[in-house]
Design an enzyme around this catalytic site. Structure first.
Site, PDB file in Angstrom:
ATOM      1  N   ARG A 184      35.451  18.894  26.766  1.00 20.77           N
ATOM      2  CA  ARG A 184      36.857  19.352  26.787  1.00 20.77           C
ATOM      3  C   ARG A 184      37.052  20.774  26.281  1.00 20.77           C
ATOM      4  O   ARG A 184      38.153  21.179  25.923  1.00 20.77           O
ATOM      5  CB  ARG A 184      37.760  18.396  26.010  1.00 20.77           C
ATOM      6  CG  ARG A 184      37.735  17.002  26.573  1.00 20.77           C
ATOM      7  CD  ARG A 184      38.879  16.163  26.062  1.00 20.77           C
ATOM      8  NE  ARG A 184      38.779  14.852  26.681  1.00 20.77           N
ATOM      9  CZ  ARG A 184      37.977  13.891  26.241  1.00 20.77           C
ATOM     10  NH1 ARG A 184      37.250  14.067  25.167  1.00 20.77           N
ATOM     11  NH2 ARG A 184      37.929  12.750  26.877  1.00 20.77           N
ATOM     12  N   ASN A 238      46.248  39.774  43.098  1.00 25.08           N
ATOM     13  CA  ASN A 238      45.617  39.264  44.328  1.00 25.08           C
ATOM     14  C   ASN A 238      45.776  40.237  45.489  1.00 25.08           C
ATOM     15  O   ASN A 238      45.486  39.887  46.638  1.00 25.08           O
ATOM     16  CB  ASN A 238      46.218  37.907  44.712  1.00 25.08           C
ATOM     17  CG  ASN A 238      45.930  36.857  43.665  1.00 25.08           C
ATOM     18  OD1 ASN A 238      44.866  36.878  43.053  1.00 25.08           O
ATOM     19  ND2 ASN A 238      46.867  35.968  43.433  1.00 25.08           N
ATOM     20  N   ARG A 262      51.319  37.947  37.798  1.00 26.22           N
ATOM     21  CA  ARG A 262      49.855  37.909  37.908  1.00 26.22           C
ATOM     22  C   ARG A 262      49.406  37.846  39.372  1.00 26.22           C
ATOM     23  O   ARG A 262      48.286  38.224  39.706  1.00 26.22           O
ATOM     24  CB  ARG A 262      49.276  36.735  37.113  1.00 26.22           C
ATOM     25  CG  ARG A 262      47.762  36.797  37.078  1.00 26.22           C
ATOM     26  CD  ARG A 262      47.103  35.935  36.012  1.00 26.22           C
ATOM     27  NE  ARG A 262      45.666  36.121  36.075  1.00 26.22           N
ATOM     28  CZ  ARG A 262      44.803  35.712  35.164  1.00 26.22           C
ATOM     29  NH1 ARG A 262      45.240  35.094  34.095  1.00 26.22           N
ATOM     30  NH2 ARG A 262      43.513  35.929  35.303  1.00 26.22           N
ATOM     31  N   LYS A 266      40.511  33.428  34.171  1.00 24.94           N
ATOM     32  CA  LYS A 266      40.371  32.562  35.353  1.00 24.94           C
ATOM     33  C   LYS A 266      38.903  32.186  35.495  1.00 24.94           C
ATOM     34  O   LYS A 266      38.034  33.057  35.451  1.00 24.94           O
ATOM     35  CB  LYS A 266      40.796  33.309  36.620  1.00 24.94           C
ATOM     36  CG  LYS A 266      42.268  33.242  36.927  1.00 24.94           C
ATOM     37  CD  LYS A 266      42.468  33.769  38.347  1.00 24.94           C
ATOM     38  CE  LYS A 266      43.913  33.833  38.729  1.00 24.94           C
ATOM     39  NZ  LYS A 266      44.085  34.363  40.098  1.00 24.94           N
ATOM     40  N   GLU A 297      37.696  46.746  43.015  1.00 22.54           N
ATOM     41  CA  GLU A 297      38.690  46.143  42.106  1.00 22.54           C
ATOM     42  C   GLU A 297      39.321  47.218  41.201  1.00 22.54           C
ATOM     43  O   GLU A 297      40.476  47.112  40.809  1.00 22.54           O
ATOM     44  CB  GLU A 297      38.077  45.025  41.250  1.00 22.54           C
ATOM     45  CG  GLU A 297      37.535  43.831  42.038  1.00 22.54           C
ATOM     46  CD  GLU A 297      38.570  42.765  42.427  1.00 22.54           C
ATOM     47  OE1 GLU A 297      39.788  43.049  42.429  1.00 22.54           O
ATOM     48  OE2 GLU A 297      38.125  41.641  42.752  1.00 22.54           O
ATOM     49  N   HIS A 328      39.531  37.173  50.926  1.00 16.59           N
ATOM     50  CA  HIS A 328      38.907  35.861  50.712  1.00 16.59           C
ATOM     51  C   HIS A 328      38.563  35.201  52.043  1.00 16.59           C
ATOM     52  O   HIS A 328      37.532  34.531  52.163  1.00 16.59           O
ATOM     53  CB  HIS A 328      39.844  34.943  49.921  1.00 16.59           C
ATOM     54  CG  HIS A 328      39.763  35.151  48.436  1.00 16.59           C
ATOM     55  ND1 HIS A 328      40.696  34.641  47.563  1.00 16.59           N
ATOM     56  CD2 HIS A 328      38.862  35.816  47.678  1.00 16.59           C
ATOM     57  CE1 HIS A 328      40.359  34.986  46.319  1.00 16.59           C
ATOM     58  NE2 HIS A 328      39.262  35.693  46.369  1.00 16.59           N
ATOM     59  N   HIS A 356      43.473  40.250  48.517  1.00 11.79           N
ATOM     60  CA  HIS A 356      42.591  39.088  48.401  1.00 11.79           C
ATOM     61  C   HIS A 356      42.819  38.010  49.464  1.00 11.79           C
ATOM     62  O   HIS A 356      41.936  37.189  49.688  1.00 11.79           O
ATOM     63  CB  HIS A 356      42.695  38.468  47.008  1.00 11.79           C
ATOM     64  CG  HIS A 356      41.907  39.219  45.976  1.00 11.79           C
ATOM     65  ND1 HIS A 356      42.164  40.543  45.674  1.00 11.79           N
ATOM     66  CD2 HIS A 356      40.857  38.864  45.183  1.00 11.79           C
ATOM     67  CE1 HIS A 356      41.312  40.944  44.733  1.00 11.79           C
ATOM     68  NE2 HIS A 356      40.508  39.951  44.427  1.00 11.79           N
ATOM     69  N   GLU A 360      49.679  32.769  36.290  1.00 13.00           N
ATOM     70  CA  GLU A 360      50.029  33.194  37.647  1.00 13.00           C
ATOM     71  C   GLU A 360      51.239  32.487  38.253  1.00 13.00           C
ATOM     72  O   GLU A 360      51.190  31.960  39.361  1.00 13.00           O
ATOM     73  CB  GLU A 360      48.798  33.011  38.560  1.00 13.00           C
ATOM     74  CG  GLU A 360      48.891  33.891  39.807  1.00 13.00           C
ATOM     75  CD  GLU A 360      47.611  33.896  40.632  1.00 13.00           C
ATOM     76  OE1 GLU A 360      46.561  34.213  40.058  1.00 13.00           O
ATOM     77  OE2 GLU A 360      47.685  33.609  41.826  1.00 13.00           O
ATOM     78  N   HIS A 396      32.211  40.523  47.148  1.00 13.41           N
ATOM     79  CA  HIS A 396      33.633  40.267  46.906  1.00 13.41           C
ATOM     80  C   HIS A 396      34.436  41.567  47.051  1.00 13.41           C
ATOM     81  O   HIS A 396      35.455  41.602  47.730  1.00 13.41           O
ATOM     82  CB  HIS A 396      33.806  39.676  45.504  1.00 13.41           C
ATOM     83  CG  HIS A 396      35.228  39.410  45.136  1.00 13.41           C
ATOM     84  ND1 HIS A 396      35.976  38.435  45.756  1.00 13.41           N
ATOM     85  CD2 HIS A 396      36.049  40.008  44.237  1.00 13.41           C
ATOM     86  CE1 HIS A 396      37.200  38.439  45.242  1.00 13.41           C
ATOM     87  NE2 HIS A 396      37.274  39.385  44.319  1.00 13.41           N
ATOM     88  N   LYS A 438      45.069  45.143  33.868  1.00 15.48           N
ATOM     89  CA  LYS A 438      44.979  43.681  33.941  1.00 15.48           C
ATOM     90  C   LYS A 438      45.553  43.034  32.675  1.00 15.48           C
ATOM     91  O   LYS A 438      46.287  42.045  32.754  1.00 15.48           O
ATOM     92  CB  LYS A 438      43.529  43.243  34.151  1.00 15.48           C
ATOM     93  CG  LYS A 438      43.404  41.741  34.252  1.00 15.48           C
ATOM     94  CD  LYS A 438      42.287  41.289  35.138  1.00 15.48           C
ATOM     95  CE  LYS A 438      42.404  39.781  35.374  1.00 15.48           C
ATOM     96  NZ  LYS A 438      41.319  39.262  36.183  1.00 15.48           N
TER      97      LYS A 438
END
Ligand code: NAD
Ligand code: ZN
Length: 356
Positions: A118, A240, A236, A139, A181, A247, A243, A232, A260, A222
């Site tokens: 956990r 993206n 936030r 993330k 980025e 993606h 992206h 997000e 990426h 950021k």
């Protein structure tokens, strides 16, 4: 240099330095000596290059878990193998992880850390430029065959230590990937900075000072966004930018074939084309940006490997899709991002423009 990150769930520092890993880690001494086990996650490429240097400068006893390089470590198989390793090592809730590698190692390690018993602490030790983005903000994720980063958590690290000595071995393609980025952070925040980046010599040709400066600038952009919206729900999403299409390209190619950042750079050209309709982005700026991408060898022509229908299918699977329309991050102007729902036909028109 230290950049403080404040989120509702945790506050921590991002340290940026050169050749000072040992010193920087010692700032966490008290915390680390209280752990019963310290496990370092890395990948085979990073470990091949830095095993000796790392072992010499890491001032605590540790065990190491070495994964395949690149996206190959963001799989269910590696996730399971990692959990098995931790159990075999008799790790407990008092253990901790270090992620020594690029964004892929960071994402997998973060996900493992957030779920093992956990949740156990993690410190990120990024070794790519791209990881100025992935190591900060919490993330974590692994990929699913049906989509990138589909399985993951929000889980902030205990700290991030960037020693730019480890960036020296990055191949040109990974520098290009990471700089995409950095450019994204400029596009969504700062016209003057973007101009500076677009005027860099081809292939960026970064010295140490510039590298540290750009990492810092990107991380501050950021940090500012993540402080306002950790999970997000709002701003936030602006991170993206580029992206959704990016993606889709990454997934269409099969993870790992296009980096990426390369995919995101092409996605940003696409998002700029879409932005022309909704704001003050001019066609001439988009063309200038496309030229910048081509000069730095971002493989824009690789879009031709797929038709629009294939890419749209992947875009729809992207977690940002809602009610058939796609939610894109666009720019009203440089530094002024917003979200906009875009229909399939608009997506297709823009895809055609990109292929011209
Ligand atoms: P990566 O970790 O796959 O590294 C790229 C390649 O470079 C790999 O082959 C790796 O072995 C190698 N490498 C790493 N460091 C090296 C070094 N110092 N010298 C030589 N080779 C080195 O990829 P990345 O580009 O750092 O990160 C991409 C990943 O990050 C993607 O999976 C992406 O989804 C994820 N990401 C996550 C976030 C987030 O917020 N969590 C943000 C952006 C990207
Ligand atoms: Zn990204």
């Amino acid at each position: 240099m230290k950049i403080p990150i404040h989120t509702p769930s945790r506050s921590y520092n991002v340290h940026i330095g050169q050749g000072d890993l040992e010193e920087a880690i010692k700032t966490y001494q008290q915390f680390i000596v209280e752990r019963d086990k310290v496990i370092v996650f890395t990948d085979e490429n990073v470990w091949r290059i830095y095993k000796d240097a790392f072992t010499k400068s890491f001032p605590f006893p540790f065990s190491v878990f070495v994964m395949p390089g690149g996206e190959a470590c963001k799989t269910f198989e590696q996730y399971l193998a990692a959990q098995t390793f931790l159990l075999e090592q008799k790790c407990t809730r008092k253990s901790m992880l270090f992620a020594f590698g690029g964004g892929a190692v960071g994402d997998l390690t973060g996900f493992v850390a957030s779920t093992f018993m956990r949740g156990i602490p993690i410190i990120q030790l990024p070794t790519t430029i791209l990881a100025h983005d992935s190591a900060v903000g919490g993330k974590t994720a692994i990929n699913h065959a049906l989509g990138k980063n589909m399985i993951g958590t929000f889980y902030q690290p205990e700290g991030v230590i960037f020693d730019i000595e480890f960036l020296k071995s990055l191949p040109a393609q990974e520098v290009r990937s990471g700089m995409a980025e950095v450019v994204k952070h400029a596009l969504i925040s700062d016209m003057v900075w973007l101009q500076e980046l677009m005027e860099l010599p081809p292939m960026f040709n970064l010295d140490d000072e510039k590298t540290m400066g750009y990492l810092e600038h990107g991380i501050r952009v950021k940090a500012n966004i993540v402080a306002q919206d950790e999970e997000e729900h709002g701003v936030r999403k602006f991170l993206n930018f580029g992206h959704t299409y990016g993606h889709a390209l990454e997934a269409a190619f099969g993870f790992g074939k296009l980096t990426h950042g390369e995919a995101v750079m092409i996605g940003m050209v696409y998002a700029l084309l879409l932005s022309e309709k909704y704001g003050q982005i001019s066609r001439s700026f988009t063309k200038e940006f496309l030229l910048f991408a081509i000069c730095n060898k971002y493989p824009v022509e690789s879009v031709a490997n797929f038709n629009f229908d294939e890419l749209f299918e992947f875009m729809q699977k992207d977690k940002k899709a809602e009610d058939g329309e796609l939610q894109f991050v666009l720019l009203k102007d440089i530094g002024k991002p917003f979200t906009q729902r875009i229909s399939r036909s608009e997506c297709q028109e823009t895809d055609l423009l990109l292929r011209e």
